[in-house]
Design a protein around this motif. Structure first.
Motif, mmCIF file in Angstrom:
data_model
loop_
_atom_site.group_PDB
_atom_site.id
_atom_site.type_symbol
_atom_site.label_atom_id
_atom_site.label_comp_id
_atom_site.label_asym_id
_atom_site.label_seq_id
_atom_site.Cartn_x
_atom_site.Cartn_y
_atom_site.Cartn_z
ATOM 1 N N LEU A 181 0.829 -1.209 0.000
ATOM 2 C CA LEU A 181 0.000 0.000 0.000
ATOM 3 C C LEU A 181 0.862 1.257 0.000
ATOM 4 N N ARG A 182 1.926 1.253 0.770
ATOM 5 C CA ARG A 182 2.828 2.421 0.786
ATOM 6 C C ARG A 182 3.495 2.589 -0.576
ATOM 7 N N SER A 183 3.917 1.492 -1.198
ATOM 8 C CA SER A 183 4.539 1.575 -2.529
ATOM 9 C C SER A 183 3.555 2.125 -3.556
ATOM 10 N N ALA A 184 2.283 1.682 -3.477
ATOM 11 C CA ALA A 184 1.285 2.184 -4.430
ATOM 12 C C ALA A 184 1.031 3.670 -4.228
ATOM 13 N N LEU A 185 0.983 4.117 -2.978
ATOM 14 C CA LEU A 185 0.767 5.540 -2.709
ATOM 15 C C LEU A 185 1.945 6.376 -3.196
ATOM 16 N N LEU A 186 3.160 5.859 -3.016
ATOM 17 C CA LEU A 186 4.339 6.581 -3.489
ATOM 18 C C LEU A 186 4.366 6.669 -5.022
ATOM 19 N N GLY A 187 3.884 5.616 -5.705
ATOM 20 C CA GLY A 187 3.882 5.607 -7.156
ATOM 21 C C GLY A 187 2.701 6.312 -7.781
ATOM 22 N N MET A 188 1.726 6.683 -6.970
ATOM 23 C CA MET A 188 0.510 7.334 -7.485
ATOM 24 C C MET A 188 0.798 8.795 -7.830
ATOM 25 N N ASP A 189 0.180 9.256 -8.913
ATOM 26 C CA ASP A 189 0.352 10.641 -9.341
ATOM 27 C C ASP A 189 -0.437 11.559 -8.400
ATOM 28 N N ASN A 191 -0.825 14.634 -8.610
ATOM 29 C CA ASN A 191 -1.513 15.723 -9.317
ATOM 30 C C ASN A 191 -3.004 15.440 -9.472
ATOM 31 N N LEU A 192 -3.376 14.155 -9.513
ATOM 32 C CA LEU A 192 -4.800 13.818 -9.607
ATOM 33 C C LEU A 192 -5.553 14.292 -8.369
ATOM 34 N N GLU A 193 -4.956 14.090 -7.205
ATOM 35 C CA GLU A 193 -5.591 14.571 -5.972
ATOM 36 C C GLU A 193 -5.594 16.102 -5.932
ATOM 37 N N MET A 194 -4.518 16.716 -6.418
ATOM 38 C CA MET A 194 -4.474 18.189 -6.448
ATOM 39 C C MET A 194 -5.527 18.743 -7.391
ATOM 40 N N ALA A 195 -5.748 18.055 -8.532
ATOM 41 C CA ALA A 195 -6.776 18.508 -9.475
ATOM 42 C C ALA A 195 -8.158 18.427 -8.844
ATOM 43 N N ALA A 196 -8.434 17.337 -8.119
ATOM 44 C CA ALA A 196 -9.724 17.213 -7.427
ATOM 45 C C ALA A 196 -9.876 18.290 -6.357
ATOM 46 N N ARG A 197 -8.772 18.613 -5.693
ATOM 47 C CA ARG A 197 -8.811 19.665 -4.658
ATOM 48 C C ARG A 197 -9.101 21.026 -5.292
ATOM 49 N N ASP A 198 -8.557 21.242 -6.500
ATOM 50 C CA ASP A 198 -8.837 22.500 -7.212
ATOM 51 C C ASP A 198 -10.292 22.606 -7.622
ATOM 52 N N LEU A 199 -10.951 21.444 -7.767
ATOM 53 C CA LEU A 199 -12.380 21.445 -8.132
ATOM 54 C C LEU A 199 -13.264 21.459 -6.885
ATOM 55 N N TYR A 200 -12.685 21.839 -5.766
ATOM 56 C CA TYR A 200 -13.395 22.020 -4.490
ATOM 57 C C TYR A 200 -13.952 20.720 -3.917
ATOM 58 N N ALA A 201 -13.320 19.602 -4.209
ATOM 59 C CA ALA A 201 -13.708 18.346 -3.579
ATOM 60 C C ALA A 201 -13.169 18.325 -2.149
ATOM 61 N N SER A 202 -13.967 17.763 -1.239
ATOM 62 C CA SER A 202 -13.509 17.652 0.145
ATOM 63 C C SER A 202 -12.451 16.555 0.249
ATOM 64 N N GLU A 203 -11.754 16.524 1.370
ATOM 65 C CA GLU A 203 -10.706 15.512 1.551
ATOM 66 C C GLU A 203 -11.286 14.108 1.517
ATOM 67 N N TRP A 204 -12.479 13.950 2.092
ATOM 68 C CA TRP A 204 -13.110 12.632 2.085
ATOM 69 C C TRP A 204 -13.502 12.228 0.666
ATOM 70 N N GLN A 205 -14.033 13.208 -0.124
ATOM 71 C CA GLN A 205 -14.387 12.915 -1.512
ATOM 72 C C GLN A 205 -13.150 12.556 -2.334
#
Length: 293
Positions: A181-189, A191-205
């Protein structure tokens, strides 16, 4: 003068690199021929022979008619019939399934939480200590973990039967689930989470709609790994299990102490089929993974 020297350096450097590469490839040709020829095939054959020959012998002798496990006297399914009629084996198998299906999801949940805090969380005092503390049980001998679990339950006067086994297995499987799980999180982009954050998604979303779908295969891989480790565990279960809460490996050990019979081979063969089935399901799900837009 300096300007006149620059073109000559720029032209000679690639020629020298290309010559070195050609020389390196020429030097590696004998080794490449060696590892792609018959010697490699022989090594691979020996590798698979040592890896799977004992399992093939186990499966064959599970159909042995003779009561002596290693004296072949004919084909028979008698021991499988006795196996399915043995209520003690089924009770132990059910305990194994209950423990594995409870301990594996719990260990994945705790491991995912720890991995998310370590990888995505802000820097804080003791972050490195948390990471080391989670993976430390990987290098500690299992006997030490088993004795520690036994002492903990005895000191706290916890006697919950199968619950003791589930707690001990959850703690033991947690670092095995944490690593993928840690390896997958480290390899995950990220920017996808940052893009969702820019679209005003909550942390849970973000976690539910972006992170979890991307980690789907890693989560199942962690679950499968924790499940198989819990299913196969013997030492910790032998230490913490009470009467009636023993799992299948402990029961098989008690059978072996009375002598190896084809019945032991039969139950081991079924155990092997369960493991192969889990790996096959994992491979099928891995092939059908959907790309994330």
């Amino acid at each position: 003068m300096a300007l006149s020297n620059q073109p000559s350096n720029a032209t000679t450097a690639p020629e020298k690199t290309g010559a070195q590469l050609a020389a390196y490839q020429e030097e590696m040709k004998p080794m490449a021929r060696y590892f792609s020829g018959k010697p490699l095939k022989w090594w691979m054959g020996l590798f698979y022979l040592f890896l799977y020959a004992p399992m093939v012998v186990l499966v064959i002798y599970s159909f042995n008619q003779n009561r002596l496990a290693m004296v072949w006297s004919g084909f028979s399914t008698e021991w499988y019939a006795k196996l399915f009629a043995n209520t003690d084996i089924w009770r132990s198998a059910m305990n194994s399934i209950i423990v594995a299906f409870t301990a594996a999801p719990l260990s994945v949940i705790f491991a995912l939480t720890a991995a998310y805090i370590v990888v995505r969380g802000m820097d804080f005092l003791g972050k490195a200590l948390i990471m080391v503390a989670v993976i430390l049980p990987l290098i500690i001998p299992e006997m030490v973990s088993a004795v520690a679990s036994l002492m903990f339950f005895s000191t706290m006067h916890i006697n919950w039967g199968l619950g003791n086994v589930i707690i001990a297995h959850t703690v033991f499987c947690l670092p095995f689930a944490y690593v993928p799980l840690r390896s997958a999180l480290l390899g995950m982009d990220a920017n996808l989470e940052m893009a969702a954050r820019d679209l005003y998604a909550s942390e849970w979303q973000i976690f539910r709609l972006v992170t979890l779908p991307i980690l789907r295969n890693a989560i199942f891989s962690a679950f499968a790994l924790a499940f198989v480790i819990s299913l196969d565990d013997f030492i910790i279960t032998l230490m913490v299990a009470n009467a009636g809460s023993g799992t299948l490996p402990v029961y098989i050990y008690s059978m072996i102490r009375q002598g190896v019979t084809p019945e032991v081979n039969a139950i081991s063969t079924l155990y092997l089929l369960v493991s192969v089935g889990l790996v096959s399901i994992y491979l099928l799900l891995s092939k059908n993974k959907t790309p994330v837009a």
